[in-house]
Scaffold this active site. Structure first.
Site, PDB file in Angstrom:
ATOM      1  N   HIS A 296      63.451  24.582  39.774  1.00 28.87           N
ATOM      2  CA  HIS A 296      62.649  25.395  38.859  1.00 28.87           C
ATOM      3  C   HIS A 296      62.299  26.744  39.487  1.00 28.87           C
ATOM      4  O   HIS A 296      62.514  27.803  38.899  1.00 28.87           O
ATOM      5  CB  HIS A 296      61.370  24.632  38.488  1.00 28.87           C
ATOM      6  CG  HIS A 296      60.417  25.402  37.633  1.00 28.87           C
ATOM      7  ND1 HIS A 296      60.310  25.219  36.274  1.00 28.87           N
ATOM      8  CD2 HIS A 296      59.529  26.372  37.947  1.00 28.87           C
ATOM      9  CE1 HIS A 296      59.403  26.041  35.781  1.00 28.87           C
ATOM     10  NE2 HIS A 296      58.902  26.757  36.786  1.00 28.87           N
ATOM     11  N   GLU A 297      61.759  26.689  40.712  1.00 26.65           N
ATOM     12  CA  GLU A 297      61.312  27.934  41.354  1.00 26.65           C
ATOM     13  C   GLU A 297      62.498  28.819  41.741  1.00 26.65           C
ATOM     14  O   GLU A 297      62.387  30.042  41.739  1.00 26.65           O
ATOM     15  CB  GLU A 297      60.421  27.638  42.558  1.00 26.65           C
ATOM     16  CG  GLU A 297      59.159  26.817  42.248  1.00 26.65           C
ATOM     17  CD  GLU A 297      58.236  27.429  41.190  1.00 26.65           C
ATOM     18  OE1 GLU A 297      58.287  28.658  40.987  1.00 26.65           O
ATOM     19  OE2 GLU A 297      57.495  26.663  40.535  1.00 26.65           O
TER      20      GLU A 297
ATOM     21  N   HIS B 242      63.119  31.205  39.034  1.00 25.81           N
ATOM     22  CA  HIS B 242      62.323  32.425  39.169  1.00 25.81           C
ATOM     23  C   HIS B 242      62.888  33.332  40.266  1.00 25.81           C
ATOM     24  O   HIS B 242      62.994  34.535  40.109  1.00 25.81           O
ATOM     25  CB  HIS B 242      60.875  32.087  39.544  1.00 25.81           C
ATOM     26  CG  HIS B 242      60.139  31.307  38.510  1.00 25.81           C
ATOM     27  ND1 HIS B 242      60.045  31.727  37.215  1.00 25.81           N
ATOM     28  CD2 HIS B 242      59.446  30.148  38.578  1.00 25.81           C
ATOM     29  CE1 HIS B 242      59.318  30.856  36.524  1.00 25.81           C
ATOM     30  NE2 HIS B 242      58.949  29.885  37.333  1.00 25.81           N
TER      31      HIS B 242
END
Lengths: 550, 550
Positions: free
Chosen positions: B329-330, B333
């Site tokens: 997920h990160e 980003h």
């Protein structure tokens, strides 16, 4: 065994100096802090007309609001410095240099903001100053006034340039040291740094000697003249002491032909070293709820003091002494910073520590073996000050222009020969009696000049001298002190240091004033020399009756 | 096996959403960044008289100098946020809150400094704006103008108060969650946060709905009205899908009576998980020379973007999926942030990864098992959006005053029952079918509200929807895409995302405008619903012919 170990370790390695002597050392090592600059007292102007005590207090509170904001921004600057040396991804350095420059610019704006032009001349005038209710308030005004006078002479652009160059210098140094390459990667930055330091000194201290102007940033009030006397006397004592040691039968029969201290010594697991560092630092009283320990290329104390004190060290399996001595050294800074906070609390009793096969006596002799060699941070207490004197002489020459940065490697090596009788030999040259080095183990070994800290090195040996002098006073005040430390208990010493040294902060204007208050006399290098003569006289059996019971 | 593993893992866990959909997600998760605020377009004033292209450019360059300084200070703010959640000693939090407040104050000064009052109204006037040479320059002026209008409506004091409350909220949340104690430790801060968010919204967006004003900070242009439609439609599709799944014979015979996904699953060594996270993130293209990965209580992406991107995750031996899915997920980003930088480079081929005994099919079924439960970040893709809808409805009620912060735990538990049919049972109550929770697993589970991020949660599901929509376009553009990913090669997808999404930054004014440009239509939730129906239809054998070959 644990007690003996702690006693020997802490009472004998060079790093004891900063565990005892906080302030000089602290000023000296906090690159990351961003507020090293303290000024010497000079006559304050007399601006104010009649001001009531109430008005003075209200002006002081307005000033304090400004100072608290500045302190918060300097705390942030300290964190950036810590992060740069512990966490920053390698490719992120250029952006970080830009960020630091932006923050330095903001700090300059805050330190020269127009409301200070109104407040400070009034508050710093003697008749208003004496209306303030406490010595701390008066010291805050005095220090703010000096800092303001200094900052006003710098442009925002110059401040930002200094900060950016510091970041560039650090990155260049890490890379140059790794590659052992002085001329291409490092020299251009060093030239810029020397030029900028001269420029800043000329702008901020017109008429001063350039070296004095830089020295004063780290050791307020100290001058080349006084240092030359102090270090001259020290050299006069140290050089024969070193010769005596090297002529002793112990050195000739046992030390001389053994490999250097870090070769063939015990190999320590890095994780166990880290655990030992943690335990020793806790035993010494470092508070981990208000600080942390990490690793970095060059050990330092950074973060946002006094509420967030971050010490670092570095571990290697061979040079195992560096990890623990780096920790003890930085804990000295850390205790000083944490000592600024009035909070006091009891600390856990120290735990038994195993030494992996060496007897306490062997260990004590091992860590205190005298051996002229290349690296300052690996040096014993006798040769260490000669490494400092070498740097002191070279940085003076860089600043007065008599030494060009490009000639630094050659000058360094020549001085290693004349002061320490150590020949620096490049890999493969194999000259008789030489030490394999190159610049990575010569003029590139330390980070200080790379980040613009010229005039900084003397503080290390000043700190050791202060430590010896403070120790005598501490023993006088606490007769059981040696016995307490022999039991691994540092609490009484720490309490004495907090009360006599740490909480006093910058209420005094110089090291001499602090020492006069605490020990009754200004800095007296004799204490340090006496300490070295007694200790190494015993170790190398050079005096009668001096054998310490072990 | 490695390929299949990577394919399954990345193509199926909920976290795929942000790997594909950068912007919404990025805006949504960068607490630490400090510059979440972007504004919606509104009519620019018309101030300028005749200005030449040369004059416009010179004014723009003056503006850009201001913006670069602001960006550097925001980069520092991002680092402080990261440090707070990864490194800060526990006792240092109050001082850090003060530091953050000081920096927020400085940022406010910089964003409202008088030179902007002169520059921005001229530059933002349509006839001057069109003289600027690039769409990026025009977007910079537009965004700076909107931010300046917003900041002018806030006082410096309000800005500093917001920053300090964020720090206080984070510390209170960490402690309240650990103790599972809502009312004493956390409620007072939550009340202050809700009150302050209302105050800020009233000051900065007079006449707006309070929730819209907050939502717009994270998702420019999004409104309660549109979200209610989108989420209403989603609920209409999801609730029956979830019922179908739970009625399927697979669920009834195999899933129903097994312990929850994280109990009785394989136990993974935390160090191996960390290594896996590192390898997967590198395979996905995260650049470690411009970033790093650490651990924190709540995973996030912080640091100083795009040159210093710091992602975090958290590992536990039981909940091993959290570590890797947090990383993926990160990394989404992180790739978006690093994609803002034009630098491109080849990346190492992915390495074979062992799964410790599970077959790819078992693993795929395991990580995609549907199971209504308490914790959002542990939820499967089908129940996850219902966790978001729950938070969306509750934060609206907190902001419009219909729900008092003190009643939050009760309202939370009631909604868990009505939306997910999960009963929250306190330890020891042991109600039939209930899940042992308490507030630590209820309204205290997430950090967002504690740091003032109300209006933030919807971005997660908007990001998943964007991902599904972008995926269809990406497959259309790259026919071999599924096969590439099956071979563990993400390069083509990453290049497509960089070109189509990442480099575009904030040149567009809303998510819809970006999607229209990239996919040909504004956000269309149907893609997400189709994706869920197809995938879970196959997994639970609810449709004909849908069995994926494994």
């Amino acid at each position: 065994m644990a007690c003996a170990f702690l006693h020997r370790l802490v009472a004998s390695v060079p790093t004891i100096s900063t565990t005892i002597a906080g302030p000089a050392a602290t000023t000296a090592c906090n690159f990351g802090r961003g507020k090293n600059v303290r000024m010497f007292a000079s006559a304050a102007g007399t601006v104010a007309s009649a001001v009531t005590a109430q008005e003075a207090l209200s002006k002081y509170e307005e000033l304090a609001k400004n100072l608290r904001e500045i302190d918060a921004l300097e705390g942030i600057s300290g964190l950036l410095g810590w992060d740069e040396q512990t966490m920053l991804p390698s490719g992120s350095a250029p952006a970080r240099a830009f960020h630091k420059a932006a923050l330095a610019g903001v700090l300059h704006e805050k330190k020269t903001n127009p409301s200070l032009d109104v407040l400070l001349p009034v508050l710093a005038s003697p008749n208003v100053l004496e209306l303030l209710p406490s010595p701390e308030a008066r010291a805050n005004v005095r220090l703010a006034h000096k800092e303001w006078e200094l900052q006003k002479k710098k442009s925002k652009e110059m401040t930002a340039r200094e900060a950016a160059l510091e970041g560039r210098g650090y990155a260049a140094w890490v890379s140059a040291r790794e590659k052992d390459e002085f001329h291409h990667g490092f020299l251009p930055v060093l030239q810029d740094i020397v030029a900028l330091k001269k420029e800043v000194a000329t702008a901020t201290r017109p008429g001063w000697d350039t070296y004095d102007a830089n020295l004063d940033l780290f050791e307020p009030g100290m001058t080349v003249r006084r240092l030359t006397e102090i270090f001259g006397a020290l050299k006069t004592d140290l050089v024969p002491l070193l010769q005596q040691i090297m002529a002793s039968s112990r050195y000739q029969t046992q030390d001389k032909d053994r490999p250097p201290a870090f070769q063939g010594g015990p190999q320590w697991d890095v994780n166990i070293q880290a655990q030992l560092s943690r335990e020793v630092s806790e035993a010494l009283g470092f508070d981990y709820t208000l600080g942390r320990i990490d690793t970095s290329v060059h050990p330092f104390t950074g973060g946002s003091h006094p509420t967030d004190v971050r010490i670092t060290t570095r571990y290697s399996q061979e040079k195992w002494l560096e990890g623990i001595s780096g920790t003890v050294h930085e804990v000295g800074h850390g205790l000083y910073e944490q000592g600024r906070n009035p909070e006091q609390r009891d600390l856990p009793a120290s735990r038994a520590l195993s030494m992996g096969g060496l007897s306490p006596e062997d260990f004590y002799r091992h860590v205190n073996r005298v051996q002229p060699d290349l690296i300052r941070v690996e040096a014993d207490e006798v040769t260490y000050p000669l490494h400092i004197i070498l740097r002191f002489e070279l940085e003076q020459a860089l600043l007065d222009g008599s030494l060009a940065p490009a000639d630094l490697p050659h000058a360094w090596n020549a001085k290693m020969k004349s002061l320490l009788n150590v020949e620096v030999v490049k890999s493969g040259e194999g000259r008789e009696g030489g030490r394999e080095g190159g610049n990575a183990k010569g003029c590139l070994q330390d980070v200080h000049w790379a980040v613009g800290a010229l005039g900084y090195f003397p503080s290390y040996t000043l700190g050791a001298m202060m430590a010896a002098q403070l120790w005598v006073s501490a023993e006088r005040a606490i007769p059981s002190l040696s016995a307490e430390i022999g039991r691994g208990n540092f609490q009484k010493l720490r309490e004495w240091l907090r009360r006599e040294v740490h909480v006093r902060g910058s209420v005094f204007t110089s090291m001499d004033e602090l020492l006069r208050t605490v020990t009754g006399e200004p800095l007296n290098p004799e204490y340090f020399v006496m300490y070295l003569k007694r200790k190494y006289g015993e170790l190398y059996s050079m005096e009668e009756g001096g054998k310490e019971e072990l």
